[in-house]
Design a protein around this motif. Structure first.
Motif, PDB file in Angstrom:
ATOM      1  N   MET A   1       0.840  -1.211   0.000  1.00 50.37           N
ATOM      2  CA  MET A   1       0.000   0.000   0.000  1.00 50.37           C
ATOM      3  C   MET A   1       0.868   1.253   0.000  1.00 50.37           C
ATOM      4  O   MET A   1       0.548   2.245  -0.662  1.00 50.37           O
ATOM      5  N   PHE A   2       1.986   1.162   0.726  1.00 51.22           N
ATOM      6  CA  PHE A   2       2.909   2.298   0.760  1.00 51.22           C
ATOM      7  C   PHE A   2       3.495   2.556  -0.637  1.00 51.22           C
ATOM      8  O   PHE A   2       3.556   3.706  -1.097  1.00 51.22           O
ATOM      9  N   ILE A   3       3.913   1.489  -1.290  1.00 53.18           N
ATOM     10  CA  ILE A   3       4.461   1.612  -2.655  1.00 53.18           C
ATOM     11  C   ILE A   3       3.398   2.181  -3.597  1.00 53.18           C
ATOM     12  O   ILE A   3       3.691   3.004  -4.484  1.00 53.18           O
ATOM     13  N   LEU A   4       2.142   1.766  -3.412  1.00 49.33           N
ATOM     14  CA  LEU A   4       1.051   2.269  -4.249  1.00 49.33           C
ATOM     15  C   LEU A   4       0.877   3.781  -4.072  1.00 49.33           C
ATOM     16  O   LEU A   4       0.723   4.510  -5.062  1.00 49.33           O
ATOM     17  N   VAL A   5       0.931   4.244  -2.821  1.00 47.64           N
ATOM     18  CA  VAL A   5       0.788   5.680  -2.562  1.00 47.64           C
ATOM     19  C   VAL A   5       1.906   6.455  -3.240  1.00 47.64           C
ATOM     20  O   VAL A   5       1.676   7.472  -3.918  1.00 47.64           O
ATOM     21  N   VAL A   6       3.140   5.966  -3.090  1.00 43.31           N
ATOM     22  CA  VAL A   6       4.295   6.654  -3.684  1.00 43.31           C
ATOM     23  C   VAL A   6       4.184   6.687  -5.205  1.00 43.31           C
ATOM     24  O   VAL A   6       4.388   7.731  -5.843  1.00 43.31           O
ATOM     25  N   SER A   7       3.854   5.542  -5.809  1.00 42.35           N
ATOM     26  CA  SER A   7       3.778   5.466  -7.275  1.00 42.35           C
ATOM     27  C   SER A   7       2.656   6.356  -7.822  1.00 42.35           C
ATOM     28  O   SER A   7       2.815   6.984  -8.869  1.00 42.35           O
ATOM     29  N   CYS A   8       1.540   6.444  -7.101  1.00 41.01           N
ATOM     30  CA  CYS A   8       0.424   7.283  -7.555  1.00 41.01           C
ATOM     31  C   CYS A   8       0.786   8.767  -7.462  1.00 41.01           C
ATOM     32  O   CYS A   8       0.408   9.559  -8.331  1.00 41.01           O
ATOM     33  N   LEU A   9       1.534   9.147  -6.410  1.00 42.72           N
ATOM     34  CA  LEU A   9       1.975  10.544  -6.289  1.00 42.72           C
ATOM     35  C   LEU A   9       2.928  10.910  -7.426  1.00 42.72           C
ATOM     36  O   LEU A   9       2.841  11.991  -8.017  1.00 42.72           O
ATOM     37  N   ILE A  10       3.852   9.989  -7.736  1.00 39.25           N
ATOM     38  CA  ILE A  10       4.792  10.220  -8.843  1.00 39.25           C
ATOM     39  C   ILE A  10       4.028  10.341 -10.159  1.00 39.25           C
ATOM     40  O   ILE A  10       4.290  11.228 -10.983  1.00 39.25           O
ATOM     41  N   SER A  11       3.062   9.457 -10.356  1.00 42.96           N
ATOM     42  CA  SER A  11       2.258   9.485 -11.580  1.00 42.96           C
ATOM     43  C   SER A  11       1.460  10.771 -11.694  1.00 42.96           C
ATOM     44  O   SER A  11       1.334  11.351 -12.781  1.00 42.96           O
ATOM     45  N   LEU A  12       0.939  11.258 -10.566  1.00 43.00           N
ATOM     46  CA  LEU A  12       0.156  12.493 -10.554  1.00 43.00           C
ATOM     47  C   LEU A  12       1.014  13.691 -10.959  1.00 43.00           C
ATOM     48  O   LEU A  12       0.578  14.570 -11.707  1.00 43.00           O
ATOM     49  N   LEU A  13       2.277  13.707 -10.492  1.00 37.94           N
ATOM     50  CA  LEU A  13       3.183  14.810 -10.825  1.00 37.94           C
ATOM     51  C   LEU A  13       3.724  14.687 -12.251  1.00 37.94           C
ATOM     52  O   LEU A  13       3.932  15.694 -12.927  1.00 37.94           O
ATOM     53  N   TYR A  14       3.918  13.448 -12.689  1.00 32.47           N
ATOM     54  CA  TYR A  14       4.531  13.216 -14.007  1.00 32.47           C
ATOM     55  C   TYR A  14       3.513  13.364 -15.141  1.00 32.47           C
ATOM     56  O   TYR A  14       3.809  13.941 -16.186  1.00 32.47           O
ATOM     57  N   ASN A  15       2.298  12.841 -14.940  1.00 28.97           N
ATOM     58  CA  ASN A  15       1.263  12.882 -15.984  1.00 28.97           C
ATOM     59  C   ASN A  15       0.193  13.908 -15.624  1.00 28.97           C
ATOM     60  O   ASN A  15      -0.920  13.564 -15.245  1.00 28.97           O
TER      61      ASN A  15
END
Length: 531
Positions: A1-15
């Protein structure tokens, strides 16, 4: 779940071009999937820690839950967004991704083994292998897409290929029918191209094709139209959501732009510029055979050529239908007359169905092309019975199952007979489909409702009514009024309700006329007897 939160934040900033709610939705779906898989793993006895072969059922169950939730949520999303068929979408996902999910299970087990065995080095090794595999698959996808694009494109014009056009026309027709939207088809041909080719050679001729292809592509792409090179100097355009009148305006604008764009050597053309002729047709909701629509668009194109070229013709206008209906009727009737020696009842039945069709064409106010199709289709609808053995055709007792299967083939034999003639090949769908039922239980295709061409649905009503009222030895015949009741009983199941009502109204008007004639005759006879 922690990895999911981090990856979604990165995706939100990148895309940032993707709407925020889509990122939130994606995060929510993965949350449910991960949580669901975790709960299933524990419920079925799974224990965290080192890999244990005894936990294999729990591993598989967790993956199945993960997979099911993913398919369900994504399927619902696409169903709500694009109004597709949820069942078809889920079925496609199951077919296309089940092996990917099996691979996910195996890789997750490998990851556990590597981490337990080598800890940080195992995780590094797994990530390295994953990145290499990802890069390799990306290269394979690029190669596949490049090859697919090359196969689907015509290299000379930059438009799509003929074979890809045939494939996409099926898709566009199905989509237009499902969504009940307009769909137009255009066939266009470069005027006097052979003259240009002979004068300047094939390389320059290819450049001219590329030039026209670029103009077509430039005009069609912004409007979401599908343009292809059909063959030689002929092109095809599919126009989703565009009715025939709008399609004609678009093609006239494209034709004018083509005329006004300079190109080397155009002085040899009769019009002094590059020009094309085009035929436009709007594909109807009850469309069945794409080859028929292509043929009709081609006929409109032929009419454009015959009108002096550099023009656009809309199919279906009366002035663009030069065929003599009377000549066509006489030609077909010569074939029907063969029944006089083989089965006189089929001959008489055919003539009566033909007569009904002529009257119904007037009642429905059909245009000239539909009138021609209905009248000639009625005359030819049973021509395939010429292939049925005489002993089966004239059998007085009940047919066996094998004999009935032979009789049912007459629609396919009749269609083949029509396709032999260039003049009558457009009658093929009526001849083939006049025994289809409105509820989908007919033959030979089992088509249902509006999937059956409208004129074939009408021919089914006419043919059935006459079959019920045809007098034959050793067989019970229905009266007109009994046949009308049968039509009413079967409207909506065997017959199109609207067309059935029109036909019943027509027959009832004939009965009223016959009753009045009989009454007048009886009154006249009574007057004579009194005198």
């Amino acid at each position: 779940m922690f990895i999911l939160v981090v990856s979604c934040l990165i995706s939100l900033l990148y895309n940032r071009t993707i709407a925020w709610w889509k990122h939130t939705l994606n995060f929510s779906i993965y949350t449910f999937m991960i949580a669901g898989a975790s709960i299933a793993f524990k419920l079925f006895g799974g224990a965290t820690g080192e890999f244990d072969i005894h936990n294999l059922f729990a591993y598989s169950t967790a993956l199945a839950v993960y997979f099911t939730l993913n398919v369900l949520f994504v399927g619902i999303y696409y169903y709500l967004m694009y109004k597709g068929t949820l069942y078809d979408f889920v079925k496609n996902i199951l077919q296309d991704t089940i092996f990917a999910y099996m691979g996910t299970l195996l890789l997750s087990i490998v990851l556990v083994l590597l981490i337990n065995g080598s800890q940080s080095f195992g995780l590094f090794l797994f990530l390295a292998i994953g990145m290499l595999l990802s890069h390799a698959f990306r290269q394979l996808f690029r190669m596949y897409n490049a090859m697919s694009e090359k196969a689907n494109l015509d290299q000379r014009t930059g438009l799509f290929s003929h074979s890809y056009f045939e494939e996409k026309l099926d898709e566009y027709m199905a989509h237009a029918k499902e969504k009940e939207t307009a769909l137009s088809l255009v066939m266009l041909d470069v005027d006097d191209f052979k003259k240009y080719n002979d004068e300047f050679g094939h390389p320059q001729g290819d450049r001219l094709l590329g030039f026209i292809g670029s103009l077509i592509k430039e005009a069609c792409e912004p409007k979401g139209m599908f343009a292809a090179r059909y063959g030689g100097e002929e092109f095809a355009i599919i126009m989703p959501g565009v009715a025939s009148a709008e399609a004609k305006l678009f093609m006239d604008a494209l034709r004018k732009k083509t005329n006004d764009t300079p190109f080397e050597g155009v002085d040899i053309f009769p019009h002094g510029c590059v020009s094309f002729s085009a035929g436009v047709i709007e594909i109807r909701q009850e469309s069945y055979d794409k080859s028929q629509w292509i043929d009709w668009a081609d006929r409109a194109l032929y009419m454009a050529k015959s009108k002096g070229k550099n023009t656009v013709v809309l199919f279906g206008d009366e002035e663009h239908l030069p065929r003599s209906l009377e000549q066509d009727i006489n030609e077909l009737e010569q074939h029907v007359r063969i029944f006089l020696s083989k089965d006189v009842y089929t001959y008489k039945h055919t003539k009566r169905v033909f007569s009904y069709a002529v009257d119904m064409a007037d009642i429905l106010g059909l245009n000239e092309e539909d009138r021609r199709l209905l009248v000639l289709g009625a005359l030819a609808h049973d021509v395939g019975k010429l292939e049925i053995p005489r002993d089966i055709l004239n059998k007085k007792t009940r047919l066996t199952q094998e004999e009935w299967e032979i009789v049912k083939k007459h629609v396919l034999w009749g269609k083949e007979f029509m396709l032999v003639s260039e003049k009558f090949k457009d009658l093929g769908p009526l001849v083939e489909l006049h025994h289809e039922r409105y509820d989908g239980t007919g033959y030979p295709q089992g088509l249902k409702g509006s999937a059956i061409p409208r004129l074939a649905r009408l021919l089914c009503v006419i043919d059935s009514f006459d079959a019920m009222t045809t007098e034959r030895p050793y067989q019970k015949t229905k009266s007109y009024r009994e046949a009308i009741e049968e039509l009413r009983a079967c409207r909506g199941s065997q017959f199109d309700p609207t067309l059935t009502d029109y036909f019943i109204g027509y027959i009832e008007s004939k009965l009223v006329h016959l009753d009045s004639v009989r009454l007048a005759d009886s009154e006249a006879a009574a007057g004579i007897s009194k005198g």
